[in-house]
Design an enzyme around this catalytic site. Structure first.
Site, PDB file in Angstrom:
ATOM      1  N   LYS A  13       5.934  -3.476  16.613  1.00  0.00           N
ATOM      2  CA  LYS A  13       6.645  -3.055  15.838  1.00  0.00           C
ATOM      3  C   LYS A  13       7.378  -2.383  16.738  1.00  0.00           C
ATOM      4  CE  LYS A  13       5.539  -2.471  12.143  1.00  0.00           C
ATOM      5  NZ  LYS A  13       6.603  -2.568  10.514  1.00  0.00           N
ATOM      6  N   LEU A  32       9.268  -1.141   4.316  1.00  0.00           N
ATOM      7  CA  LEU A  32       7.819  -1.191   4.965  1.00  0.00           C
ATOM      8  C   LEU A  32       7.345  -2.201   4.984  1.00  0.00           C
ATOM      9  CD1 LEU A  32       7.178   1.572   1.800  1.00  0.00           C
ATOM     10  CD2 LEU A  32       7.349   2.325   4.051  1.00  0.00           C
ATOM     11  N   ALA A  33       7.652  -3.453   4.302  1.00  0.00           N
ATOM     12  CA  ALA A  33       7.256  -4.923   4.623  1.00  0.00           C
ATOM     13  C   ALA A  33       7.096  -5.205   6.007  1.00  0.00           C
ATOM     14  CB  ALA A  33       8.225  -5.865   3.874  1.00  0.00           C
ATOM     15  N   ALA A  34       5.636  -5.449   6.329  1.00  0.00           N
ATOM     16  CA  ALA A  34       5.024  -6.064   7.413  1.00  0.00           C
ATOM     17  C   ALA A  34       4.196  -6.127   7.091  1.00  0.00           C
ATOM     18  CB  ALA A  34       5.269  -4.588   8.614  1.00  0.00           C
ATOM     19  N   PHE A  81       0.787  -1.234   0.606  1.00  0.00           N
ATOM     20  CA  PHE A  81       0.089   0.051   0.268  1.00  0.00           C
ATOM     21  C   PHE A  81       0.965   0.935   0.218  1.00  0.00           C
ATOM     22  CE2 PHE A  81      -2.143   3.714   2.301  1.00  0.00           C
ATOM     23  CZ  PHE A  81      -2.691   3.592   1.699  1.00  0.00           C
ATOM     24  N   TYR A 112       0.430  -6.453  16.765  1.00  0.00           N
ATOM     25  CA  TYR A 112       1.048  -5.631  15.980  1.00  0.00           C
ATOM     26  C   TYR A 112       1.936  -5.188  16.608  1.00  0.00           C
ATOM     27  CZ  TYR A 112       1.466  -2.035  12.512  1.00  0.00           C
ATOM     28  OH  TYR A 112       1.314  -1.200  11.319  1.00  0.00           O
ATOM     29  N   ASP A 146      12.108 -14.110   0.465  1.00  0.00           N
ATOM     30  CA  ASP A 146      11.223 -14.365   1.526  1.00  0.00           C
ATOM     31  C   ASP A 146      11.931 -12.915   3.016  1.00  0.00           C
ATOM     32  OD1 ASP A 146      10.383 -15.214   4.897  1.00  0.00           O
ATOM     33  OD2 ASP A 146       9.687 -17.025   4.248  1.00  0.00           O
ATOM     34  N   LEU A 147      11.308 -12.348   3.526  1.00  0.00           N
ATOM     35  CA  LEU A 147      12.599 -11.446   4.310  1.00  0.00           C
ATOM     36  C   LEU A 147      13.134 -12.229   5.136  1.00  0.00           C
ATOM     37  CD1 LEU A 147      12.325  -8.054   4.601  1.00  0.00           C
ATOM     38  CD2 LEU A 147      10.552  -8.606   6.285  1.00  0.00           C
TER      39      LEU A 147
END
Length: 201
Positions: free
Chosen positions: A195, A123-125, A70, A191, A101-102
């Site tokens: 973070k 940004l990947a999460a 997004f 979540y 894959d992160l």
């Protein structure tokens, strides 16, 4: 690099002389990877071409995780409009987006070593608060971030900046506005906790 072979993805920006005249490149306006370029008149065409070649050579590279997400898709547009070369990983098959894959440090290391970015934007999460697997928040948001940092080190790359995107969720139900970084963290879900943990790495 021959200016005629400059990447087509660069936005169209005109290099001009000090008195406002366009530099006379063979194909008219020349595409360079910068939002503005005001230069002194350099005389011979060979000098002009060498100047633009240098500008193209120093165009900065940005590596973005979550490039097709997004936020990533909009960030990509902004960065490219500013003449930056954008690479990254994500879930789509868009040009410039690689699948990885992160938590795969070896693959991340290889990709980062190939790109050799000047900047990294993470940004990947897992960002859906109601995600049905709480462990995924920590596997991706915390361990994935650690894997990315390990890969940068393993690739022997030293970016100018590494930006890790966090979330206002770490402040919980804060009752003050604006919410600044001086507000004590008070996460209320997995979540937000993931973070906050990411910020501590």
């Amino acid at each position: 690099m021959n200016p005629a072979n400059a990447p087509a993805a660069f936005p169209r920006v005109t290099a001009v002389t000090a008195d406002g005249r366009d530099l006379p490149f063979p194909d008219g306006h020349f595409d360079i990877g910068f939002s503005n370029a005001v230069v002194e008149h350099v005389g011979r065409r060979a000098d002009q071409e060498r100047f633009v070649s240098e500008l193209c050579r120093v165009a900065k590279r940005v590596f973005v995780t979550g490039l097709s997400g997004f936020t990533g898709r909009y960030l990509r547009e902004v960065l490219m409009a500013d003449g930056l070369e954008v690479h990254g990983i994500g879930q789509s098959a868009d040009e410039g987006v690689r699948h990885c894959d992160l938590n795969d440090v070896a693959s991340l290391t290889r990709i980062i070593g190939e790109v050799r970015p000047d900047y990294v934007v993470h940004l990947a999460a897992i960002a859906y608060v109601a995600h049905d697997d709480p462990l995924e928040f920590y596997r991706v948001n915390v361990l994935g971030t650690e894997a990315l940092l390990k890969a940068i080190l393993a690739a022997n790359v030293t970016p100018t900046k590494v930006l890790l995107a966090s979330s206002a969720n770490i402040y919980g139900n804060a009752n003050q506005l604006p919410i600044t970084e001086d507000v004590p963290p008070a996460p209320t879900n997995h979540y937000a906790n993931s973070k906050l943990a990411m910020e501590m790495i």
